[in-house]
Design a protein around this motif. Sequence first.
Motif, PDB file in Angstrom:
ATOM      1  N   SER A  29      30.777  34.252  48.155  1.00  0.00           N
ATOM      2  CA  SER A  29      30.260  33.657  47.161  1.00  0.00           C
ATOM      3  C   SER A  29      29.748  32.129  47.753  1.00  0.00           C
ATOM      4  O   SER A  29      28.799  31.675  47.211  1.00  0.00           O
ATOM      5  CB  SER A  29      31.564  32.835  46.523  1.00  0.00           C
ATOM      6  OG  SER A  29      32.400  32.146  47.236  1.00  0.00           O
ATOM      7  N   ARG A  63      35.435  32.091  49.498  1.00  0.00           N
ATOM      8  CA  ARG A  63      35.165  33.536  49.753  1.00  0.00           C
ATOM      9  C   ARG A  63      33.769  33.783  50.384  1.00  0.00           C
ATOM     10  O   ARG A  63      32.747  33.045  50.099  1.00  0.00           O
ATOM     11  CB  ARG A  63      35.362  34.488  48.660  1.00  0.00           C
ATOM     12  CG  ARG A  63      36.555  34.733  48.139  1.00  0.00           C
ATOM     13  CD  ARG A  63      36.531  35.364  46.772  1.00  0.00           C
ATOM     14  NE  ARG A  63      35.877  34.509  45.677  1.00  0.00           N
ATOM     15  CZ  ARG A  63      34.962  35.088  45.079  1.00  0.00           C
ATOM     16  NH1 ARG A  63      34.734  36.352  45.083  1.00  0.00           N
ATOM     17  NH2 ARG A  63      34.399  34.242  44.089  1.00  0.00           N
ATOM     18  N   ASP A 114      21.505  34.717  42.710  1.00  0.00           N
ATOM     19  CA  ASP A 114      22.900  34.612  43.050  1.00  0.00           C
ATOM     20  C   ASP A 114      23.278  32.977  43.076  1.00  0.00           C
ATOM     21  O   ASP A 114      22.246  32.165  43.871  1.00  0.00           O
ATOM     22  CB  ASP A 114      23.343  34.969  44.403  1.00  0.00           C
ATOM     23  CG  ASP A 114      24.783  35.342  44.385  1.00  0.00           C
ATOM     24  OD1 ASP A 114      25.624  34.667  43.434  1.00  0.00           O
ATOM     25  OD2 ASP A 114      24.883  35.935  45.022  1.00  0.00           O
ATOM     26  N   PRO A 160      26.056  35.277  50.441  1.00  0.00           N
ATOM     27  CA  PRO A 160      26.033  36.752  50.123  1.00  0.00           C
ATOM     28  C   PRO A 160      25.547  37.662  51.132  1.00  0.00           C
ATOM     29  O   PRO A 160      24.930  37.341  51.884  1.00  0.00           O
ATOM     30  CB  PRO A 160      24.804  36.592  48.765  1.00  0.00           C
ATOM     31  CG  PRO A 160      24.949  35.189  48.560  1.00  0.00           C
ATOM     32  CD  PRO A 160      25.200  34.216  49.729  1.00  0.00           C
ATOM     33  N   ALA A 169      24.773  30.957  44.915  1.00  0.00           N
ATOM     34  CA  ALA A 169      25.523  30.576  46.335  1.00  0.00           C
ATOM     35  C   ALA A 169      25.150  29.475  46.983  1.00  0.00           C
ATOM     36  O   ALA A 169      23.818  29.222  46.917  1.00  0.00           O
ATOM     37  CB  ALA A 169      25.628  31.974  46.949  1.00  0.00           C
ATOM     38  N   TRP A 202      39.615  30.876  46.603  1.00  0.00           N
ATOM     39  CA  TRP A 202      38.698  31.669  45.816  1.00  0.00           C
ATOM     40  C   TRP A 202      37.388  31.224  46.045  1.00  0.00           C
ATOM     41  O   TRP A 202      36.346  31.960  46.054  1.00  0.00           O
ATOM     42  CB  TRP A 202      39.248  31.352  44.501  1.00  0.00           C
ATOM     43  CG  TRP A 202      38.158  32.072  43.181  1.00  0.00           C
ATOM     44  CD1 TRP A 202      37.158  31.473  42.659  1.00  0.00           C
ATOM     45  CD2 TRP A 202      37.976  33.454  43.055  1.00  0.00           C
ATOM     46  NE1 TRP A 202      36.707  32.636  41.693  1.00  0.00           N
ATOM     47  CE2 TRP A 202      36.998  33.743  42.012  1.00  0.00           C
ATOM     48  CE3 TRP A 202      38.796  34.665  43.741  1.00  0.00           C
ATOM     49  CZ2 TRP A 202      36.678  34.935  41.719  1.00  0.00           C
ATOM     50  CZ3 TRP A 202      38.530  35.908  43.070  1.00  0.00           C
ATOM     51  CH2 TRP A 202      37.467  36.173  42.095  1.00  0.00           C
ATOM     52  N   SER A 203      37.078  29.897  45.738  1.00  0.00           N
ATOM     53  CA  SER A 203      35.621  29.257  46.180  1.00  0.00           C
ATOM     54  C   SER A 203      34.976  29.511  47.325  1.00  0.00           C
ATOM     55  O   SER A 203      33.783  29.610  47.662  1.00  0.00           O
ATOM     56  CB  SER A 203      35.568  27.833  45.601  1.00  0.00           C
ATOM     57  OG  SER A 203      36.361  27.016  46.532  1.00  0.00           O
TER      58      SER A 203
END
Length: 204
Positions: A40, A37, A69, A43, A71, A34-35
Amino acid sequence: MENVIHFFQVSGWTMWGIAACSVLALAVFVEKVWSLRRGSVIPRGLPERIERMVRENRIPEAISLCREDDASLNRVIEAGLENAGKSREQIKEIVLEVGEREINELEKYMNILNTAIYVAPMLGFLGTVLGMSQLFSSVAAAGEVTNVGMIAGGIYKALYTTIAGITVSIPATIFYRYLTSKTDRLVLEMEKISLKIVDLIKGA
Protein backbone atom coordinates in the motif's frame (compact mmCIF):
# COMPACT_ATOMS: atom_id res chain seq x y z
CA MET A 1 -16.23 -10.50 34.56
CA GLU A 2 -17.07 -9.77 38.19
CA ASN A 3 -13.35 -9.68 38.99
CA VAL A 4 -12.76 -7.11 36.25
CA ILE A 5 -15.61 -4.92 37.54
CA HIS A 6 -14.25 -5.20 41.08
CA PHE A 7 -10.78 -4.33 39.79
CA PHE A 8 -12.06 -1.07 38.30
CA GLN A 9 -14.21 -0.23 41.33
CA VAL A 10 -11.30 -0.64 43.72
CA SER A 11 -8.79 1.23 41.56
CA GLY A 12 -10.85 4.36 40.92
CA TRP A 13 -11.01 6.75 37.98
CA THR A 14 -7.32 6.44 37.03
CA MET A 15 -7.94 2.84 35.94
CA TRP A 16 -10.43 4.09 33.35
CA GLY A 17 -7.76 6.39 31.99
CA ILE A 18 -5.34 3.48 31.73
CA ALA A 19 -8.00 1.40 29.99
CA ALA A 20 -8.52 4.24 27.49
CA CYS A 21 -4.77 4.31 26.82
CA SER A 22 -4.76 0.57 26.13
CA VAL A 23 -7.68 0.83 23.72
CA LEU A 24 -6.11 3.76 21.85
CA ALA A 25 -2.71 2.03 21.68
CA LEU A 26 -4.23 -1.14 20.27
CA ALA A 27 -6.40 0.77 17.79
CA VAL A 28 -3.43 2.77 16.50
CA PHE A 29 -1.29 -0.35 16.22
CA VAL A 30 -3.91 -2.21 14.17
CA GLU A 31 -4.50 0.81 11.91
CA LYS A 32 -0.78 1.36 11.29
CA VAL A 33 -0.06 -2.31 10.63
CA TRP A 34 -2.75 -2.15 7.95
CA SER A 35 -1.74 1.20 6.43
CA LEU A 36 1.98 0.42 6.48
CA ARG A 37 1.69 -2.71 4.41
CA ARG A 38 4.48 -2.52 1.86
CA GLY A 39 2.10 -2.99 -1.06
CA SER A 40 0.00 0.00 0.00
CA VAL A 41 3.07 2.25 0.24
CA ILE A 42 5.30 0.83 -2.50
CA PRO A 43 3.18 -1.13 -5.00
CA ARG A 44 4.81 -4.29 -6.26
CA GLY A 45 6.46 -3.85 -9.66
CA LEU A 46 5.78 -0.10 -9.89
CA PRO A 47 9.42 1.11 -9.78
CA GLU A 48 10.50 -1.28 -12.56
CA ARG A 49 7.59 -0.31 -14.80
CA ILE A 50 8.16 3.42 -14.26
CA GLU A 51 11.88 3.06 -14.94
CA ARG A 52 11.19 1.29 -18.22
CA MET A 53 8.70 3.93 -19.32
CA VAL A 54 11.04 6.80 -18.43
CA ARG A 55 13.91 5.20 -20.35
CA GLU A 56 11.59 4.94 -23.34
CA ASN A 57 10.56 8.60 -22.83
CA ARG A 58 6.93 7.61 -22.21
CA ILE A 59 6.42 10.20 -19.45
CA PRO A 60 2.63 10.70 -19.95
CA GLU A 61 2.07 6.95 -19.71
CA ALA A 62 4.19 6.81 -16.56
CA ILE A 63 2.12 9.59 -15.00
CA SER A 64 -1.09 7.71 -15.86
CA LEU A 65 0.35 4.57 -14.26
CA CYS A 66 1.10 6.47 -11.05
CA ARG A 67 -2.50 7.68 -10.89
CA GLU A 68 -3.87 4.14 -11.03
CA ASP A 69 -2.97 3.46 -7.40
CA ASP A 70 -3.37 5.67 -4.31
CA ALA A 71 0.00 4.83 -2.77
CA SER A 72 2.67 7.06 -1.24
CA LEU A 73 5.36 6.18 -3.76
CA ASN A 74 2.96 6.83 -6.64
CA ARG A 75 2.33 10.39 -5.49
CA VAL A 76 6.05 11.07 -5.00
CA ILE A 77 7.04 9.75 -8.42
CA GLU A 78 4.09 11.48 -10.09
CA ALA A 79 5.30 14.83 -8.72
CA GLY A 80 8.68 14.24 -10.29
CA LEU A 81 7.29 13.13 -13.64
CA GLU A 82 4.94 16.12 -13.88
CA ASN A 83 7.95 18.42 -13.60
CA ALA A 84 10.17 16.51 -16.02
CA GLY A 85 10.99 19.69 -17.96
CA LYS A 86 12.68 21.37 -14.99
CA SER A 87 16.27 21.00 -13.80
CA ARG A 88 17.40 18.01 -11.77
CA GLU A 89 17.71 20.10 -8.60
CA GLN A 90 14.22 21.52 -9.02
CA ILE A 91 12.72 18.07 -9.60
CA LYS A 92 14.61 16.68 -6.63
CA GLU A 93 13.36 19.50 -4.40
CA ILE A 94 9.76 18.92 -5.49
CA VAL A 95 10.06 15.15 -4.98
CA LEU A 96 11.55 15.60 -1.51
CA GLU A 97 8.81 18.09 -0.57
CA VAL A 98 6.05 15.68 -1.62
CA GLY A 99 7.96 12.88 0.07
CA GLU A 100 7.98 14.84 3.33
CA ARG A 101 4.19 15.12 3.19
CA GLU A 102 3.92 11.39 2.58
CA ILE A 103 6.21 10.67 5.52
CA ASN A 104 3.94 12.76 7.76
CA GLU A 105 1.01 10.69 6.50
CA LEU A 106 2.85 7.44 7.23
CA GLU A 107 3.58 8.65 10.76
CA LYS A 108 -0.01 9.74 11.36
CA TYR A 109 -1.40 8.73 14.79
CA MET A 110 2.03 7.59 16.00
CA ASN A 111 2.04 10.46 18.52
CA ILE A 112 -1.08 8.95 20.11
CA LEU A 113 0.73 5.67 20.66
CA ASN A 114 3.78 7.47 22.02
CA THR A 115 1.57 9.46 24.41
CA ALA A 116 -0.07 6.27 25.70
CA ILE A 117 3.39 4.87 26.52
CA TYR A 118 4.03 7.73 28.96
CA VAL A 119 0.54 8.51 30.22
CA ALA A 120 -0.49 4.96 31.20
CA PRO A 121 2.24 4.39 33.84
CA MET A 122 1.89 7.96 35.10
CA LEU A 123 -1.81 7.36 35.66
CA GLY A 124 -0.86 4.12 37.37
CA PHE A 125 1.48 5.88 39.77
CA LEU A 126 -1.11 8.58 40.39
CA GLY A 127 -3.73 5.95 41.19
CA THR A 128 -1.37 4.25 43.64
CA VAL A 129 -0.51 7.52 45.38
CA LEU A 130 -4.19 8.43 45.67
CA GLY A 131 -4.98 4.97 47.02
CA MET A 132 -2.18 5.15 49.60
CA SER A 133 -3.29 8.63 50.58
CA GLN A 134 -6.84 7.43 51.18
CA LEU A 135 -5.57 4.43 53.14
CA PHE A 136 -3.40 6.45 55.52
CA SER A 137 -6.11 9.07 55.83
CA SER A 138 -8.44 6.32 57.07
CA VAL A 139 -5.79 5.09 59.51
CA ALA A 140 -5.25 8.61 60.81
CA ALA A 141 -8.98 9.08 61.29
CA ALA A 142 -9.21 5.79 63.21
CA GLY A 143 -6.34 6.86 65.48
CA GLU A 144 -4.77 3.41 65.58
CA VAL A 145 -4.11 0.35 63.42
CA THR A 146 -6.49 -2.35 64.61
CA ASN A 147 -6.05 -4.73 61.71
CA VAL A 148 -2.76 -5.28 59.92
CA GLY A 149 -4.65 -7.17 57.20
CA MET A 150 -6.63 -4.03 56.44
CA ILE A 151 -3.39 -2.10 55.85
CA ALA A 152 -1.90 -4.82 53.65
CA GLY A 153 -5.16 -5.13 51.71
CA GLY A 154 -5.30 -1.39 51.15
CA ILE A 155 -1.71 -1.29 49.90
CA TYR A 156 -2.08 -4.09 47.38
CA LYS A 157 -5.31 -2.57 46.07
CA ALA A 158 -3.53 0.75 45.67
CA LEU A 159 -0.84 -0.98 43.61
CA TYR A 160 -3.41 -2.24 41.09
CA THR A 161 -3.15 0.89 38.98
CA THR A 162 0.66 0.83 38.87
CA ILE A 163 0.58 -2.76 37.66
CA ALA A 164 -2.06 -1.91 35.06
CA GLY A 165 -0.18 1.18 33.84
CA ILE A 166 3.08 -0.71 33.34
CA THR A 167 1.22 -3.59 31.72
CA VAL A 168 -0.17 -1.19 29.11
CA SER A 169 3.10 0.72 28.64
CA ILE A 170 5.32 -2.29 27.88
CA PRO A 171 3.43 -3.66 24.83
CA ALA A 172 2.69 -0.09 23.65
CA THR A 173 6.45 0.58 23.63
CA ILE A 174 7.04 -2.59 21.62
CA PHE A 175 4.29 -1.56 19.17
CA TYR A 176 5.82 1.90 18.79
CA ARG A 177 9.35 0.62 18.17
CA TYR A 178 8.10 -1.88 15.62
CA LEU A 179 6.04 0.68 13.71
CA THR A 180 8.82 3.28 13.81
CA SER A 181 11.31 0.77 12.44
CA LYS A 182 8.91 -0.29 9.69
CA THR A 183 8.18 3.33 8.74
CA ASP A 184 11.89 4.15 8.56
CA ARG A 185 12.55 1.21 6.24
CA LEU A 186 9.71 2.22 3.93
CA VAL A 187 10.83 5.85 3.88
CA LEU A 188 14.42 4.91 3.00
CA GLU A 189 13.21 2.65 0.21
CA MET A 190 10.88 5.35 -1.16
CA GLU A 191 13.70 7.89 -1.11
CA LYS A 192 16.08 5.54 -2.91
CA ILE A 193 13.51 4.71 -5.62
CA SER A 194 12.31 8.30 -6.14
CA LEU A 195 15.85 9.73 -6.45
CA LYS A 196 16.71 7.03 -8.94
CA ILE A 197 13.65 8.01 -10.98
CA VAL A 198 14.77 11.68 -10.82
CA ASP A 199 18.13 10.71 -12.30
CA LEU A 200 16.41 8.69 -15.03
CA ILE A 201 14.09 11.60 -15.89
CA LYS A 202 17.02 13.93 -16.53
CA GLY A 203 18.92 11.20 -18.33
CA ALA A 204 16.03 10.22 -20.60
